[in-house]
Design an enzyme around this catalytic site. Structure first.
Site, PDB file in Angstrom:
ATOM      1  CG  ASP A  13      40.454  44.974  48.581  1.00 23.62           C
ATOM      2  OD1 ASP A  13      40.056  43.894  49.025  1.00 23.62           O
ATOM      3  OD2 ASP A  13      41.654  45.325  48.602  1.00 23.62           O
ATOM      4  CE  LYS A  16      36.124  40.637  43.577  1.00 21.97           C
ATOM      5  NZ  LYS A  16      36.986  41.709  44.079  1.00 21.97           N
ATOM      6  N   GLY A  17      31.875  41.265  47.221  1.00 17.38           N
ATOM      7  CA  GLY A  17      31.173  40.451  48.213  1.00 17.38           C
ATOM      8  C   GLY A  17      29.762  40.958  48.423  1.00 17.38           C
ATOM      9  N   GLY A  40      39.024  38.601  51.205  1.00 12.47           N
ATOM     10  CA  GLY A  40      38.295  38.805  52.455  1.00 12.47           C
ATOM     11  C   GLY A  40      37.152  39.726  52.148  1.00 12.47           C
ATOM     12  CG  HIS A  41      33.627  38.733  50.622  1.00 12.73           C
ATOM     13  ND1 HIS A  41      34.206  37.879  49.725  1.00 12.73           N
ATOM     14  CD2 HIS A  41      32.590  38.090  51.145  1.00 12.73           C
ATOM     15  CE1 HIS A  41      33.536  36.757  49.720  1.00 12.73           C
ATOM     16  NE2 HIS A  41      32.546  36.854  50.569  1.00 12.73           N
ATOM     17  CD  GLN A 225      42.249  37.304  45.102  1.00  9.72           C
ATOM     18  OE1 GLN A 225      41.942  36.426  44.331  1.00  9.72           O
ATOM     19  NE2 GLN A 225      42.179  37.135  46.403  1.00  9.72           N
ATOM     20  CB  THR A 240      46.892  37.242  43.429  1.00  9.43           C
ATOM     21  OG1 THR A 240      46.838  36.090  44.278  1.00  9.43           O
ATOM     22  CG2 THR A 240      45.852  37.135  42.311  1.00  9.43           C
ATOM     23  CB  THR A 302      47.004  42.167  55.552  1.00  4.87           C
ATOM     24  OG1 THR A 302      46.520  43.193  54.666  1.00  4.87           O
ATOM     25  CG2 THR A 302      47.298  40.919  54.745  1.00  4.87           C
ATOM     26  N   GLY A 303      44.782  43.978  57.269  1.00 11.80           N
ATOM     27  CA  GLY A 303      44.645  45.245  58.001  1.00 11.80           C
ATOM     28  C   GLY A 303      45.553  46.360  57.470  1.00 11.80           C
ATOM     29  CG  ASP A 334      28.569  55.509  50.423  1.00 14.28           C
ATOM     30  OD1 ASP A 334      28.683  54.607  49.568  1.00 14.28           O
ATOM     31  OD2 ASP A 334      28.953  55.395  51.605  1.00 14.28           O
TER      32      ASP A 334
HETATM   33  P1  IMP Z   1      48.795  37.105  47.431  1.00 13.55           P
HETATM   34  O1  IMP Z   1      47.546  36.894  46.648  1.00 13.55           O
HETATM   35  O2  IMP Z   1      48.598  36.942  48.916  1.00 13.55           O
HETATM   36  O3  IMP Z   1      49.937  36.298  46.916  1.00 13.55           O
HETATM   37  O4  IMP Z   1      49.249  38.640  47.244  1.00 13.55           O
HETATM   38  C1  IMP Z   1      49.686  39.144  46.004  1.00 13.55           C
HETATM   39  C2  IMP Z   1      49.194  40.577  45.807  1.00 13.55           C
HETATM   40  O5  IMP Z   1      47.784  40.577  45.631  1.00 13.55           O
HETATM   41  C3  IMP Z   1      49.453  41.491  47.004  1.00 13.55           C
HETATM   42  O6  IMP Z   1      49.704  42.800  46.511  1.00 13.55           O
HETATM   43  C4  IMP Z   1      48.145  41.474  47.748  1.00 13.55           C
HETATM   44  O7  IMP Z   1      47.960  42.627  48.533  1.00 13.55           O
HETATM   45  C5  IMP Z   1      47.159  41.410  46.602  1.00 13.55           C
HETATM   46  N1  IMP Z   1      45.881  40.782  46.977  1.00 13.55           N
HETATM   47  C6  IMP Z   1      45.634  39.464  47.117  1.00 13.55           C
HETATM   48  N2  IMP Z   1      44.349  39.256  47.447  1.00 13.55           N
HETATM   49  C7  IMP Z   1      43.767  40.457  47.496  1.00 13.55           C
HETATM   50  C8  IMP Z   1      42.425  40.876  47.754  1.00 13.55           C
HETATM   51  O8  IMP Z   1      41.501  40.107  48.002  1.00 13.55           O
HETATM   52  N3  IMP Z   1      42.234  42.246  47.695  1.00 13.55           N
HETATM   53  C9  IMP Z   1      43.215  43.119  47.386  1.00 13.55           C
HETATM   54  N4  IMP Z   1      44.471  42.761  47.149  1.00 13.55           N
HETATM   55  C10 IMP Z   1      44.748  41.436  47.194  1.00 13.55           C
END
Ligand code: IMP
Length: 429
Positions: A13, A16-17, A40-41, A225, A240, A302-303, A334
């Site tokens: 987060d 990067k997007g 998700g971006h 990630q 992850t 996931t929100g 900012d």
């Molecule tokens: P998973 O990738 O869904 O298996 O989640 C494993 C861990 O990585 C969890 O703590 C997620 O919240 C985190 N995570 C996975 N993808 C992202 C991302 O795109 N941004 C931030 N955290 C992520």
């Protein structure tokens, strides 16, 4: 070879997007090399596109941001994991809006997320409590490694698909609740239905990427990630299951490591983290709430509310080292407007030891990391808005000092600064 990389230096987060969307204009192709719909971006559309579709922004989970550009090539490379239903939906949604402007290429080696993997992840989470995005990323990489997974290249021959699925289901049953039923015909039907929308794009993407690079065409590799979520180099076990680090490119896109030209490390002005796990410089709740609301720091998939931290040079030096970062991109400057003072961790203390990633490395054990006490320096904040500033000279003095301090601490130049979510809200130095 003209292969450049954008990699996250924190816990994902980092923005990067937006950075890839901004840079994509100068590249022939954008390649994603790992992860799946856990990413998700949000991409803000140009005024013309926004008017056309009646929406200001779009959230992508699988497709690289370059798909909005006319004529650009976009690759979902071998190291990704994909639920065909999710990809078919993302492609369909863009097509319906007339926004699939670029060329799309999907690797035939991509490991597929099958419907029952979500139930396996529920079981895994009951034991481990990682706080995953529930996109079945862990199980999909597990099935890749245990060699009973299904890939896009398996979908072109239904008889052999059924045979492989038979093995996969036997392996899966060991991980599922006893009464969990899998209807093979339904799995095949669902896979084939989604595959219809994806098949025209499926190919050997390594072949394409090698051709482009050998022809001297610029290719941008987009890490999903961030470094501290890497399954090997991140804060294990709260990570992850893929390799967002630069090392992941060679394996995940099938190119020799010596072909990489520049590595841009993306640093959000303050680190955030979602899911369980340690954020060493986690802020006091009141200030964290302020930043969370202003920056809308909630998971794009996931929100969930993200934890917010102070800038952390120790964690960043580690990311610089592991990725061989050449230059920095700072995002969301900012959001720190009006925060005064700004703290930044220059080292950690652990049982009388100084951990600074200069003499002593960043700890491998998350248990130890949780015990580290950050040592902060205080930087003066700035009382002016920097939102949308496009020239470095127009930033407040203390905002420039913040950037230059990061350059000193990391011994790297900050080349790009993002001051807002839109493409043009960017400073290039
Ligand atoms: P998973 O990738 O869904 O298996 O989640 C494993 C861990 O990585 C969890 O703590 C997620 O919240 C985190 N995570 C996975 N993808 C992202 C991302 O795109 N941004 C931030 N955290 C992520």
């Amino acid at each position: 070879m003209p292969a450049d990389v954008v990699v996250g230096m924190q816990w994902g987060d980092e923005g990067k997007g937006k950075v890839v969307d901004f840079l994509a204009e100068g590249y022939h192709a954008v390649v994603r090399y790992g992860g799946g719909s856990n990413a998700g971006h949000t991409v803000y559309l140009s005024r013309e596109l926004a008017d056309r579709v009646g929406k200001e922004s779009l959230v992508f989970h699988l497709l690289p941001s370059g798909v909005l550009y006319e004529g650009k090539s976009n690759v979902l490379a071998d190291g990704m994991v994909v639920d065909p239903e999710v990809l078919a939906k993302e492609i369909g949604g863009l097509k319906e809006k007339g926004l699939l402007n670029g060329n799309l290429h999907v690797s035939d080696r991509i490991q597929l997320t099958l419907p029952h993997y979500y139930a396996i992840e529920e079981e895994d989470e009951r034991v481990l409590g990682i706080g995953t995005t529930r996109q079945a990323i862990g199980p999909t990489y597990t099935f890749l490694a245990n060699r009973s997974g299904i890939r896009f290249c398996d979908l072109s021959d239904e008889a052999s698909l059924r045979e492989r699925l038979g093995q996969n289901i036997k392996m899966s049953k060991r991980l599922l609740p006893k009464d969990y039923q899998i209807d093979v015909d339904a799995v095949v039907r669902r896979l084939m239905e989604s595959y219809e929308a994806i098949a025209p794009y499926v190919t050997d993407t390594t072949f394409l990427i090698h051709q482009w690079l050998k022809q001297g065409r610029d290719v941008l590799f987009e890490g999903a990630q961030g470094t501290h979520l890497d399954v090997m180099y991140g804060t294990y076990p709260h990570v992850t299951s893929s390799h967002p680090t630069v090392g992941g490119i060679s394996v995940g896109a099938g190119i020799p490591p010596t072909w990489i030209r520049t590595v841009s490390g993306v640093v959000k002005a303050y680190p955030t983290r979602v899911g369980r796990g340690t954020l060493p410089t986690k802020m006091e709740p009141e200030l964290a709430n302020r930043i969370r609301e202003k920056g809308q720091e909630y998971g794009a998939t996931t929100g969930r509310p993200r934890d917010i931290g102070w800038p952390d040079y120790v964690a960043l030096r580690y990311a610089k080292r592991i990725n061989g970062v050449d230059q920095l991109v700072v995002t969301r400057l900012d959001i720190l407007d009006m925060i005064d003072p700004i703290k930044a961790a220059t080292s950690y203390r652990l049982n009388g030891r100084v951990i600074d990633e200069i003499k002593e490395p960043f700890p491998a054990s998350e248990n130890q990391l949780a015990k580290c006490k950050p040592v902060y320096e205080e930087l003066p904040g700035w009382e002016e808005e920097t939102f949308g500033v496009r020239e470095y000279g127009k930033l407040p003095d203390n905002a420039r000092r913040f950037i230059e301090r990061m350059e000193e601490e990391l011994d790297l130049p900050v080349k790009i600064i993002s001051t807002g979510p839109r493409r043009y809200e960017t400073i290039v130095r």
